[in-house]
Design an enzyme around this catalytic site. Structure first.
Site, PDB file in Angstrom:
ATOM      1  N   HIS A  55       0.832  -1.210   0.000  1.00 28.10           N
ATOM      2  CA  HIS A  55       0.000   0.000   0.000  1.00 28.10           C
ATOM      3  C   HIS A  55       0.867   1.260   0.000  1.00 28.10           C
ATOM      4  O   HIS A  55       0.564   2.234  -0.662  1.00 28.10           O
ATOM      5  CB  HIS A  55      -0.909  -0.020   1.246  1.00 28.10           C
ATOM      6  CG  HIS A  55      -1.952   1.052   1.243  1.00 28.10           C
ATOM      7  ND1 HIS A  55      -3.077   1.004   0.451  1.00 28.10           N
ATOM      8  CD2 HIS A  55      -2.023   2.234   1.906  1.00 28.10           C
ATOM      9  CE1 HIS A  55      -3.802   2.091   0.642  1.00 28.10           C
ATOM     10  NE2 HIS A  55      -3.178   2.865   1.507  1.00 28.10           N
ATOM     11  N   GLU A 100      -7.992   7.747  -4.911  1.00 28.49           N
ATOM     12  CA  GLU A 100      -7.410   6.711  -4.041  1.00 28.49           C
ATOM     13  C   GLU A 100      -8.488   5.710  -3.623  1.00 28.49           C
ATOM     14  O   GLU A 100      -9.673   6.023  -3.665  1.00 28.49           O
ATOM     15  CB  GLU A 100      -6.828   7.369  -2.777  1.00 28.49           C
ATOM     16  CG  GLU A 100      -5.394   7.789  -2.950  1.00 28.49           C
ATOM     17  CD  GLU A 100      -4.586   7.685  -1.654  1.00 28.49           C
ATOM     18  OE1 GLU A 100      -5.197   7.509  -0.589  1.00 28.49           O
ATOM     19  OE2 GLU A 100      -3.355   7.776  -1.743  1.00 28.49           O
ATOM     20  N   SER A 101      -8.034   4.508  -3.212  1.00 29.05           N
ATOM     21  CA  SER A 101      -9.009   3.453  -2.873  1.00 29.05           C
ATOM     22  C   SER A 101      -9.107   3.311  -1.353  1.00 29.05           C
ATOM     23  O   SER A 101      -8.161   3.600  -0.616  1.00 29.05           O
ATOM     24  CB  SER A 101      -8.498   2.115  -3.431  1.00 29.05           C
ATOM     25  OG  SER A 101      -7.302   1.769  -2.752  1.00 29.05           O
ATOM     26  N   HIS A 102     -10.300   2.882  -0.875  1.00 28.80           N
ATOM     27  CA  HIS A 102     -10.484   2.525   0.537  1.00 28.80           C
ATOM     28  C   HIS A 102     -11.356   1.263   0.579  1.00 28.80           C
ATOM     29  O   HIS A 102     -12.351   1.190   1.299  1.00 28.80           O
ATOM     30  CB  HIS A 102     -11.139   3.684   1.308  1.00 28.80           C
ATOM     31  CG  HIS A 102     -10.386   4.036   2.561  1.00 28.80           C
ATOM     32  ND1 HIS A 102     -10.997   4.359   3.743  1.00 28.80           N
ATOM     33  CD2 HIS A 102      -9.055   4.099   2.813  1.00 28.80           C
ATOM     34  CE1 HIS A 102     -10.085   4.600   4.678  1.00 28.80           C
ATOM     35  NE2 HIS A 102      -8.881   4.454   4.142  1.00 28.80           N
TER      36      HIS A 102
END
Lengths: 666, 82, 230, 82
Positions: A55, A100-102
């Site tokens: 990450h 961005e990813s979550h």
């Protein structure tokens, strides 16, 4: 100077098992010992584990990401240099944007997972000194017949609305797809864009020995401990028990932080500023020191804490939200504090910049961490993973179209397609988002691209977000190209010319050769298309390990494109305008139904050849469309995507103010 | 008939931003003696049943299945016969 | 002539209101920080929309204890023009400058879309340039706009012409579908006895320029300016 | 130290949209024995004081001034010495 062996709370000794628990391989552990010249202690092990997780370090993807074109005349801050890229839009103004990813936190707690995803990407933008003016989101869920998917959808939309509405940044667009491949592993990609003058661009670097290091914003707690390394592990049924303390977002606190930081940046007293994202205090300290080519020393007893008895390990790895690290000019400490007091925020001096290049952390005067900043931030291991063409492709690409019966009733089939949740109107979602605050929203959600005015700069921009994951499943290379082409088409249909791109690459486990092959092919497709359209990649995010008990999700490289208008008059909507207008189809309508929503809905198949993409023809269509718009010949433009021509025409009718129809001669 | 009173609070480890804001407000209004504020949900549910055990099992099931988010919330309840 | 826009921690529409007044209507407009204790020489003050104090406890509950509110109550008592939009309306209710309270929208979710309003009273300063019964298209954006008051208060409001705006459909007719939050009697905006204090849930500052699709909101600001110019 | 537990409910005369929705959801999940659901707020407030009377007066004052909106809400509380 070594590290004191004895620390007050007896931290566990670093055993082989502990190293494995931290996802660090024996080779990586040897590399750590080489960097330190000794064994790491427990806190240092945690720091290396999170800094060298996929990450934060992109250790598995970095060689492939190098394929992206990142340079261009308009690029002011390149991908990888800072928290977000910055692109010029003329007259001394620029835009900073990123996606961005979550995904993993949202699979566990959808509301807070999505909310903190929005909070994190907003911080990445104002840490560049830019005023955030728009958010978008790309979401993927499992089939709606599955109750878990419905629960996740409700929670994620609720979380995005809660955060965006409270902080007062409009959510102006995005997209949502539903497909069984995402059962149990939703994708929540959050985009944010901010406005900034060239001269005000802020950098995340710690420079100038003796300059004070400030911790500003919310107090530290045990939120999402080890969130970063957690995101680098697959989500299996076991993970429901493996629930680290969930990160909770506080949009009200972030609104204060945003206003205070922008006010502080205007004073010119700021040397460097960085938000505490994944890996919190750890990442922000070593990255700012590394960028500044200097060292940094902080004292943990000074860090504002929300819980008692927190160990150095917990403080350094905590992912509490709404916190920033600010490096200020020596002698300006009082001025910095005054600004944050106005906004009722913590602003505590926790350390200072040094010149020895070390990231040194003390706890009550005792050194607990002593690591070369540049080495940990930039010397993370890099792997070239094995790739293998997946076996499924050969069978998946074979589709005997002649065996497929023609629809008995075309009208019924069209209605069925329009009823597919991926195609049907998302009004019930975006009407929960305040998409009008800041009074800049010219084209509201529901059209091809969001169109915003920028009052201060007197400019207009378009933003679109796209990806058809079925095409990427059937042919990752072409699917990647189509994702960029479609995003560009949406921007062009609104009347703007494409400028630059950010992407969020959602894939399965990179350790599996077939998945890594998909990843590399997709990136090659994205890169070739970006080169052809002259839209450099300014940054983004990679999210691996998107898998569930059924295997990896389909490859989903989300592409968000920003376009710039030459003139306000070129703004074009997607709905038909007046009765009697002529309808033109620009570009070739090849009879390709591979990977279409038609065969998925009618035959339940995800098969066939991915549609062809001829880049030169695509560019010609864009140029033609833009010129026609500039000449005032076009009243509306809508791009053909999921569901094909019939759906595209229906959408333009349905969205028209006076319920217009259309008559087409095939 | 039973009246169930359910008290839902965030788990200790989960940040309660609203509670923090209310505490600051009380401080600024001069109520310095307030040490901590936590906000949660209160539910009153009337259950048509004559058997306490049945009402209790039903209540627990409804809480675990719908009313509570086990990831971030915990709950306790009182059950009074009306 | 000078206008003021109050800024609380968490106000989001302060810049939007300031832009319309200062840059579109060309009226001198200041920001008023919520910690300011006294207010002098302002002709009209706007309490903007937003999520003051993160809507903790109840929307507007905490903002009402800011130092500026005491000064605003005194200013309103002297007859100063005071307009509360969305969160600003909720703060006026919590401060007791207007009667009643806001409940959650009956749909339980936040709603952001255009709604139609019928102008019910044109005596007050904020609608003096409108025609009675005129229909305006103005956007709403809130999660708690379901106006409530006891019967006695509602009767007083209706009988004394203190309902300023009512939700309606395109043709001005009452309709359940057109009411975005379940407000009693489709009430969208009310004023106090003297008419100098008004609160409304819809956002006029979001439709005061052609580029944003409608200029219906501008009429409210024009009314206030014309009223003050006398 | 006292722990105040405050239970806030909407007045009977006020329609509770949330309660109605939760009841429908429980019905659809097969919990037919649920006759009524009312949702409200639950607050835990720690008050640093040794004198119960002082704690109670403070609590009432805070409720009436900030924590409760008397137009639509009513409240009751328990006060436990910790």
């Amino acid at each position: 100077m070594g590290v004191s062996e004895k620390t007050e709370s007896a931290e566990p000794a670093v055993s082989e098992q502990l190293v494995r628990d931290h996802n660090i391989t024996p080779e990586e552990y040897a590399h750590i010992k080489e960097i330190l010249g000794r064994e790491p202690n427990f806190t240092e092990l945690g720091i290396f584990s999170v800094m060298w997780s996929e990450h934060c370090s992109y250790k598995n993807s970095r060689p492939v990401l190098k394929l992206f074109p990142v340079d261009g005349p308009a690029v002011l801050v390149k991908a990888g240099e800072e928290n977000a890229g910055v692109v010029d839009i003329g007259d001394g103004w620029a835009v900073s944007f990123k996606v961005e990813s979550h995904n993993h936190p949202s699979a566990i707690e959808p509301f807070q997972g999505a909310a903190t995803g929005v909070g994190g990407i907003i911080r990445d933008i104002f840490t560049m000194g830019a005023r955030p003016v728009a958010c978008l989101n790309s979401l993927r869920f499992g089939g709606l017949s599955n109750t878990r998917a419905r629960y996740l959808l409700k929670g994620v939309v609720g979380g995005i609305a809660h955060y965006g509405n409270c902080i007062g940044i409009p959510t102006v667009g995005g997209e949502i797809y539903f497909d069984e491949t995402y059962d149990g592993n939703p994708l929540v990609n959050a985009f944010c864009l901010g406005i900034i003058r060239h001269k005000d661009i802020a950098r995340g670097c710690a420079k100038g020995e003796g300059n004070p290091v400030f911790y500003v914003g919310a107090a530290t707690g045990r939120d999402g401990l080890g969130g970063a390394s957690f995101a680098s592990r697959e989500l299996t049924d076991a993970s429901h028990e493996d629930r680290p303390a969930v990160q909770v977002g506080d949009p009200f606190m972030e609104k204060l932080l945003l206003e205070a930081c922008l006010e502080l940046l205007k004073t010119g007293y700021v040397i460097g500023i960085q938000d505490m994202g994944a890996a919190g205090l750890t990442c922000s300290t070593c990255e700012t020191a590394s960028r500044g080519g200097s060292g940094i020393e902080i004292e943990l007893s000074e860090v504002p804490k929300r819980e008692t008895g927190m160990t150095p390990y917990e403080i350094m790895l905590s992912e509490s939200q709404e916190r920033m690290l600010v490096i200020a000019q020596k002698g300006k400490e009082k001025e910095v504090k005054k600004i944050f007091e106005k906004w009722d925020l913590h602003a505590v001096e926790i350390g200072h910049v040094t010149s020895d290049g070390m990231m040194r952390v003390k706890n009550n005067g005792k050194v607990v961490v002593n690591i070369p900043a540049r080495k940990i931030a930039e010397d993370s291991p890099v792997y070239v993973r094995e790739e293998k063409k997946p076996a499924y492709l050969e069978k998946a690409n074979r589709l005997e179209e002649e065996k497929l019966a023609e629809p008995g009733d075309y009208n019924e089939t069209l209605v069925r397609l329009l009823d597919d949740p991926t195609i049907s109107s998302k009004k019930w979602v975006y009407e929960q988002y305040d998409h009008m605050v800041m009074t800049n929203t010219v084209l509201r959600p529901g059209s091809d691209a969001a169109v915003l005015r920028i009052k201060s700069a007197g400019k207009y921009i378009a933003i679109s977000s796209d990806c058809n994951s079925t095409y990427c499943y059937l042919d990752p290379y072409t699917g990647g190209k189509i994702a960029v082409a479609e995003s560009a088409r949406n921007v062009v249909c609104s009347g703007a010319s494409p400028l630059a791109v950010t992407d969020c690459l959602n894939f399965g486990n990179p350790m599996k050769p077939e998945i890594f092959w998909q990843f590399k092919k997709c990136v090659e497709g994205l890169a070739d298309a970006c080169r052809s359209f002259d839209t450099p990649v300014t940054g983004g995010n990679v999210s691996f390990y998107n898998e569930n008990s059924g295997g990896a999700v389909d490859p989903t490289p989300i592409v968000c494109m920003v376009g710039l208008f030459e003139n306000e008059k070129h703004i074009t909507g997607a709905s038909f305008v007046d009765e009697g207008d002529f309808i033109y189809l620009i570009g070739n309508n090849r009879s390709e139904i591979g990977g279409s929503l038609y065969i998925k809905n009618v035959f339940g198949m995800k098969k066939g050849k991915c549609p062809v993409l001829d880049i030169e023809e695509e560019k010609a269509v864009h140029t033609f469309c833009l010129e026609a718009i500039k000449k005032g010949l076009i009243k509306s433009a809508h791009d053909c995507s999921e569901g094909g021509l019939a759906v595209t025409l229906s959408e333009s009718c349905i969205m028209s103010a006076r319920g217009l129809g259309a008559r087409i001669d095939l | 008939m039973f009246l169930a009173k359910v008290y839902v609070t965030l788990k200790k480890s989960v940040l309660d931003p609203q509670g923090v804001t209310v505490k600051h407000a009380l401080d600024s209004m001069g109520y310095r003696l307030v040490d901590d504020v936590r906000l949660g949900k209160y539910m009153e549910i009337k259950i048509v049943s004559v058997d306490r055990k049945e009402a209790e099992t039903l209540l627990r099931e409804m809480c675990e299945k719908l009313l509570i988010n086990p990831v971030i919330e915990e709950f306790r309840y009182d059950l009074e016969q009306k | 002539m000078k206008f003021g826009v109050v800024v609380f921690p968490g106000s989001n529409c302060d810049h939007d209101c300031h832009y319309v007044l200062n840059d579109v209507m060309k009226v001198k407009t200041d920001y008023i920080w919520h910690k300011r204790g006294e207010i002098k020489d302002y002709d009209c003050i706007v309490l903007p929309g937003g999520v003051s104090y993160g809507d903790s406890l109840r929307t507007g509950a905490i903002a009402r204890f800011s130092p500026v509110m005491r000064a605003l109550i005194e200013y309103a008592g002297r007859g100063g023009l005071l307009m509360g939009i969305c969160n600003g309306f909720q703060i006026l209710l919590e401060a007791g400058l207007l009667p009643g309270a806001m409940l959650r929208n009956t749909s339980l979710s936040f709603v952001c879309r255009d709604v139609w309003l019928r102008v019910e009273n044109t005596k007050g300063p904020f609608t003096s340039s409108c025609k009675k019964g005129e229909i305006l298209k103005i956007p709403v954006a809130h999660g708690e706009g379901n106006y409530y008051a006891d019967e006695k208060t509602i009767k007083a409001l209706e009988d004394n012409g203190r309902v300023v705006f009512r939700y309606c459909d395109e043709l001005g007719m009452p309709s359940k579908l057109a009411n975005p939050n379940g407000s009693v009697n489709d009430i969208a905006g009310i004023c106090n006895g003297k008419g100098n204090v008004m609160g409304m849930m819809p956002h006029p500052e979001r439709c005061s320029e052609k580029v944003l699709g409608s200029v219906d909101g501008k009429k409210l600001f024009e009314s206030a300016i014309n009223f003050l110019a006398g």
